[in-house]
Write a protein that holds these residues in place. Structure first.
Motif, short mmCIF file in Angstrom:
data_model
loop_
_atom_site.label_atom_id
_atom_site.label_comp_id
_atom_site.label_asym_id
_atom_site.label_seq_id
_atom_site.Cartn_x
_atom_site.Cartn_y
_atom_site.Cartn_z
N GLY A 154 85.27 30.44 118.63
CA GLY A 154 85.92 31.62 118.09
C GLY A 154 86.42 32.49 119.22
O GLY A 154 86.07 32.31 120.38
N GLN A 155 87.25 33.46 118.86
CA GLN A 155 87.86 34.31 119.88
C GLN A 155 86.81 35.11 120.63
O GLN A 155 86.95 35.37 121.82
CB GLN A 155 88.87 35.26 119.21
N LEU A 156 85.75 35.53 119.94
CA LEU A 156 84.70 36.32 120.57
C LEU A 156 83.40 35.49 120.64
O LEU A 156 82.32 36.00 120.34
CB LEU A 156 84.47 37.62 119.78
N ALA A 157 83.57 34.23 121.01
CA ALA A 157 82.42 33.33 121.02
C ALA A 157 81.38 33.80 122.04
O ALA A 157 81.70 34.20 123.15
CB ALA A 157 82.86 31.92 121.36
N LYS A 158 80.11 33.72 121.62
CA LYS A 158 79.00 34.05 122.49
C LYS A 158 78.09 32.83 122.60
O LYS A 158 77.72 32.23 121.59
CB LYS A 158 78.20 35.24 121.95
N PHE A 159 77.71 32.49 123.81
CA PHE A 159 76.90 31.30 124.02
C PHE A 159 75.51 31.70 124.51
O PHE A 159 75.37 32.53 125.40
CB PHE A 159 77.57 30.38 125.04
N ASP A 160 74.51 31.08 123.88
CA ASP A 160 73.12 31.31 124.25
C ASP A 160 72.56 30.07 124.93
O ASP A 160 72.84 28.94 124.51
CB ASP A 160 72.27 31.63 123.01
N PRO A 161 71.76 30.25 125.97
CA PRO A 161 71.20 29.07 126.66
C PRO A 161 70.08 28.44 125.85
O PRO A 161 69.18 29.13 125.35
CB PRO A 161 70.68 29.66 127.97
N LEU A 162 70.14 27.12 125.70
CA LEU A 162 69.03 26.38 125.09
C LEU A 162 68.02 25.95 126.15
O LEU A 162 66.82 25.95 125.91
CB LEU A 162 69.56 25.14 124.37
N THR A 163 68.51 25.57 127.30
CA THR A 163 67.64 25.21 128.41
C THR A 163 68.39 25.40 129.71
O THR A 163 69.61 25.31 129.75
CB THR A 163 67.15 23.75 128.29
N GLN A 164 67.66 25.72 130.76
CA GLN A 164 68.22 25.87 132.09
C GLN A 164 67.29 25.21 133.10
O GLN A 164 66.09 25.04 132.83
CB GLN A 164 68.40 27.36 132.44
N GLY A 165 67.84 24.87 134.25
CA GLY A 165 67.03 24.24 135.28
C GLY A 165 67.69 24.37 136.63
O GLY A 165 68.83 24.83 136.75
N HIS A 166 66.97 23.96 137.66
CA HIS A 166 67.54 23.95 139.01
C HIS A 166 68.55 22.82 139.13
O HIS A 166 68.43 21.79 138.45
CB HIS A 166 66.43 23.79 140.05
N SER A 167 69.52 22.99 140.02
CA SER A 167 70.56 21.99 140.20
C SER A 167 70.41 21.22 141.51
O SER A 167 71.29 20.45 141.87
CB SER A 167 71.94 22.64 140.15
N ASP A 168 69.30 21.43 142.23
CA ASP A 168 69.02 20.66 143.45
C ASP A 168 67.51 20.49 143.55
O ASP A 168 66.76 20.97 142.68
CB ASP A 168 69.59 21.37 144.68
N GLU A 169 67.05 19.82 144.58
CA GLU A 169 65.63 19.48 144.69
C GLU A 169 64.74 20.70 144.57
O GLU A 169 64.93 21.70 145.26
CB GLU A 169 65.37 18.78 146.03
#
Length: 692
Positions: A504-519
Motif C-alpha cells: 500500500g501507499q503507506l505500507a508499514k513493515f514490522d520485523p519478524l526476525t533479525q540477526g547479525h550479518s557477519d560472524e
C-alpha cells in the motif's frame, strides 16, 4: 583421525617422543630390518631403527622397500647429476680417540659404545618410573589410545595431574580436588537433562537466495545455520527441523506445499557430513529421504521440485567447478542424470511450470535444460541487442510461461518460453541490483532493489504502477520477496532480517526476525534481567529480550567486535574489537560509548569482570592479559598490570569466586594461572594452581 594422510598419522605419533625438525620433508618411513613401509602409528616399536625418505636430493639406488644388494661402504658412488661423495665411515669416540669400523679396535669400541648406551637408557627409564608413579592404563584403553595421534592418557594420583595429548602437544590438567581416584576406563552415564532449541534469531539472506516461502499452514519456512525454521506468523512461535549436519545452503517447497527439500554444505560428520539434500515433512518434521551423499563435491548450491508433473522430479546444482546438474526421482531415491553445466556460478534454479525444462540463472547467463530420455539438452538464453549483465540473480514465471529475470545492473528481462529470447527489457528498473522478483495472485509482479531498498509493483503487461515502498535502511537491502495472505508480503534482506507488511501507499513493515550479518563471536547475559547482548564482525551490538525474542536496541560501532562481557551491576558492558580497542557501553543509554582504550596491537580475544566487579581482565591476541581496577559501577578504569607467560594467543579466561586468581587458556592448548596483587606490577602466569 581417519581423515589424516597416512604419513601425517605416523609423524604425529613420532612427534610425541622425538623432535622432528624436518617433518614436513618426510614422505615415507621404513623399518631397517624388514624393509617394510610404516603406514600406521601402531607399527612403531621401541628400540627399532627406521629410515626416513623425504624430498631432499640424494643418491638413490632403486626403490626403498625392496631388499637391496649388500652395501659396500668403501665403494665410491658414480653419479652424473650429483657430486661424488666420500666413503661413509661409522665413527665412535673412546678415550678422546676416533676409531672406524674397519678394524678390530673399531669393532670393539662400537660394541662398548652400544653397551654403555643401552645401560644408560635402562637406568634413565628406571629413574623416570621411580620419580613419576602413574596409574597403569588398561590394555583396552591403551589399544584405543594407540589409534589416536593424541597418544595415551595417564593419571598421577600423588600430584592429581591428568596428562594427555592434543595434536601431539602434551597437556597436563589438575583433577577436581574431591577426586581421590581417576578411572581412565570408567564411562559415566549421560546426564538426564537434554537441551532443546527454543528460538533461532535471524535468517540467512546475506549469501543465499530463494530460501523463504509462505506455507498454507500459516508458517514461513526459511533456514539459518544448520536449522530449517518454521515460523508461525500469527502465534509468533517457531518449530525447527534439526537433522542437517552442517549449514543449509538452499531450500525449496514441493507443489503439495507440505514437503520441503533442503541442501547443505560439506560437514564434519564421517558419513552424512558429505553435501547432500534432505526431503522432509513440514507437518511432522520427519525426514522422508536423504539423497546424494556421494554425488556432491562442495555444497548443494540450489534445488527445485518439478511443477509440470506435480513434483515427481528434483533438480539440484553442485557448487563444484563444473556446477554439475543432478536430476533425481526423489521418491525412489534414484539418480536420473548427472551432467556438467558450466564453469560459472549458478544463482537460482526453477522447473518450468508447463514443461520438463530446468531454468537456471547465474553469471552473465540464463540457461534452459530440456530434459528428455535421461539427457539434458542445454541451451543458452539470447540477450539479443541487450548488454549482458554481470549476474542474473533471480527469476520467476509469468502466467503464460514466459521467464522474468532480475540482474545486477538493475534490469528486468522477459524471456519468451518458445525461443529463449528477450522479448521485453526494462532497463534501470532499480538503482542497483534487482535481487527479488515475485508474481502476485492477480498476475502482477513486485521487484526489490538491492541498493535503493525500494519495492516496485508492475502489472501483467510489465508497466510500473504508482505503488512504491521504501524498506527501512536498518533492515538492509531487499534479498527476496514472498507474497503472503490478504495482500501482505514478506521481505528477506541481505542483513539477515525478515520483515512483514501489507502492500500500500503507506505500507508499514514490522520485523519478524533479525540477526547479525557477519560472524558472531561475542555474547554476554545481563546479570539481572536475563537480556542477551551480542556483537559481531558486522560492527553491530544487539540487545535481545529472550522472553519476546525481540531486538530491544542496536548500536553500530566503527570497529568489528569480537568479545563482550557485562558488569555485575548491569549498567555497562565491555566490547573487545579486532583492532586492539575495547569499548565501554552504557546499557542504560542504549549502548552509548562512554569510554575506550587500547591494549597491545592485536585483537582483543576475551574480556571478563571479576565476580565483584572491582577488576577487569582483557585477554589479547598478543599472548597477554591486561588488568584494570574498576570503580563507579564500571564507569572508571585504571590499569594496574599485565600478565604474561603464554606462548600463544589467549582464548578464554575466568576469575575465581574471590577475585584473586585468574586461569587462562591459549591457542596452543595451555592452561595457566596467575594471582592478582593490588599494585602496579608485571605478573607472570604459572603452569600450576597457586595455593589459596
Amino acid at each position: 583421525m581417519s581423515n589424516l594422510p597416512t604419513m601425517g598419522r605416523v609423524l604425529d605419533a613420532l612427534a610425541e617422543h622425538v623432535r622432528l625438525s624436518t617433518a614436513a620433508a618426510i614422505r615415507h618411513l621404513y623399518a631397517v630390518d624388514t624393509y617394510e613401509e610404516i603406514k600406521d602409528p601402531r607399527m612403531l616399536e621401541n628400540g627399532q631403527k627406521y629410515v626416513a625418505v623425504g624430498v631432499e636430493k640424494v643418491v638413490k639406488h632403486g626403490n626403498y622397500g625392496q631388499r637391496p644388494p649388500p652395501l659396500n661402504l668403501s665403494t665410491k658412488v658414480e653419479n652424473t647429476k650429483h657430486q661424488k661423495l666420500p666413503p661413509i665411515k661409522a665413527r665412535y669416540k673412546k678415550d678422546g680417540m676416533n676409531s672406524t669400523s674397519g678394524s678390530e679396535d673399531g669393532k670393539k669400541s662400537e660394541d662398548e659404545y652400544r653397551t654403555r648406551h643401552k645401560q644408560k637408557k635402562e637406568r634413565k627409564e628406571k629413574e623416570n618410573e621411580a620419580a613419576i608413579p602413574t596409574k597403569p592404563v588398561s590394555h583396552k584403553r591403551a589399544a584405543k589410545d594407540k589409534k589416536s595421534k593424541n597418544g595415551s592418557v595417564t593419571f598421577n594420583p600423588e600430584t592429581g595431574m591428568l596428562r594427555f595429548y592434543i595434536r601431539g602437544r602434551p597437556i597436563s590438567l589438575h583433577a577436581p580436588t574431591n577426586c581421590d581416584n581417576y578411572e581412565l576406563d570408567q564411562v559415566l552415564p549421560a546426564p538426564e537433562e537434554t537441551l532443546k532449541l527454543e528460538w533461532v534469531y535471524g535468517y540467512r539472506g546475506k549469501d543465499c537466495r530463494s530460501n523463504m516461502f509462505y506455507l498454507p499452514s500459516g508458517e514461513l519456512v526459511y533456514h539459518m545455520a544448520a536449522v530449517a525454521v518454521l515460523y508461525n506468523v500469527q502465534t509468533k512461535t517457531q518449530r525447527h527441523y534439526l537433522d542437517h549436519t552442517d549449514d543449509i545452503k538452499c531450500l525449496a517447497v514441493h507443489p503439495d506445499q507440505v514437503t520441503i527439500v533442503t541442501g547443505q554444505v560439506e560437514g564434519h560428520a564421517e558419513k552424512q557430513g558429505q553435501p547432500h539434500v534432505r526431503i522432509w515433512s513440514s507437518d511432522t518434521l520427519e525426514t522422508l529421504h536423504v539423497i546424494g551423499l556421494k554425488d556432491f563435491e562442495i555444497a548443494v548450491a540450489c534445488v527445485a521440485f518439478s511443477r509440470f508433473d506435480g513434483g515427481e522430479l528434483l533438480a539440484a546444482f553442485d557448487d563444484d567447478n563444473d556446477h554439475t546438474l543432478l536430476l533425481y526421482d526423489w521418491k525412489n531415491e534414484k539418480k536420473l542424470l548427472q551432467q556438467k553445466s558450466c564453469p560459472d556460478p549458478i544463482c537460482e534454479v526453477e522447473f518450468h511450470p508447463m514443461e520438463n525444462t530446468v531454468v537456471a540463472c547465474g553469471k552473465q547467463q540464463v540457461l534452459f535444460f530440456e530434459i528428455e530420455d535421461g539427457q539434458a539438452d542445454k541451451k543458452m538464453g539470447l540477450f539479443e541487442d541487450n548488454e549482458r549483465p554481470a549476474f542474473v540473480v533471480c527469476l520467476t514465471f509469468a502466467e503464460n510461461g514466459d521467464v522474468v529475470t532480475g540482474d545486477t545492473e538493475g534490469n528486468i528481462f522477459v524471456w519468451s518460453k518458445d525461443d529463449r529470447k528477450v522479448i521485453k527489457a526494462i532497463h534501470d528498473a532499480h538503482e542497483g541490483p534487482v535481487f527479488g522478483l515475485a508474481r502476485l495472485p492477480d498476475g502482477s509482479f513486485v521487484s526489490g532493489g538491492g541498493r535503493d531498498g525500494k519495492i516496485w509493483q508492475w502489472d501483467a503487461e510489465y508497466n510500473k504502477q504508482d505503488l512504491e515502498i521504501q524498506v527501512p535502511e536498518d533492515f538492509g537491502p531487499v534479498r527476496m520477496l514472498e507474497p503472503g495472505p490478504e495482500g501482505s508480503i514478506f521481505i528477506g534482506t541481505t542483513e539477515n532480517a525478515i520483515v512483514h507488511g501489507t502492500l500500500g501507499q503507506l505500507a508499514k513493515f514490522d520485523p519478524l526476525t533479525q540477526g547479525h550479518s557477519d560472524e558472531l563471536w561475542g555474547i554476554a547475559v545481563h546479570p539481572h534481567n536475563g537480556q542477551i547482548l551480542t556483537c559481531a564482525y558486522d560492527k553491530h551490538v544487539y540487545m535481545w529480550d529472550p522472553q519476546t525474542h525481540a531486538l530491544l536496541w542496536s548500536k553500530q560501532l566503527q570497529e568489528e567486535a569480537h568479545s563482550a562481557c557485562i558488569h555485575p551491576d548491569g549498567e555497562v558492558a565491555v566490547i573487545g574489537t579486532r583492532d586492539a580497542k575495547w569499548l565501554v557501553l552504557d546499557l542504560l543509554q542504549n549502548g552509548q560509548v562512554i569510554f575506550e582504550d587500547t591494549d597491545g596491537k592485536e585483537q582483543i580475544e576475551c574480556v571478563e569482570f571479576s565476580p565483584d566487579g572491582s577488576r577487569l581482565a582483557v585477554g589479547s591476541r598478543d599472548n597477554s592479559v591486561y588488568l584494570y581496577n574498576v570503580t563507579d559501577s564500571g564507569h572508571q578504569f585504571d590499569r594496574i598490570g599485565r600478565c604474561t607467560g603464554h606462548s600463544s594467543y589467549i582464548t578464554h579466561l575466568d576469575w575465581s569466586m574471590d577475585g584473586q586468581y585468574i586461569q587462562t587458556n591459549s591457542g596452543d592448548y595451555e592452561l595457566l594461572y596467575c594471582k592478582y596483587w593490588n599494585k602496579n606490577v608485571h605478573i607472570f602466569l604459572k603452569k600450576t594452581p597457586l595455593s589459596l
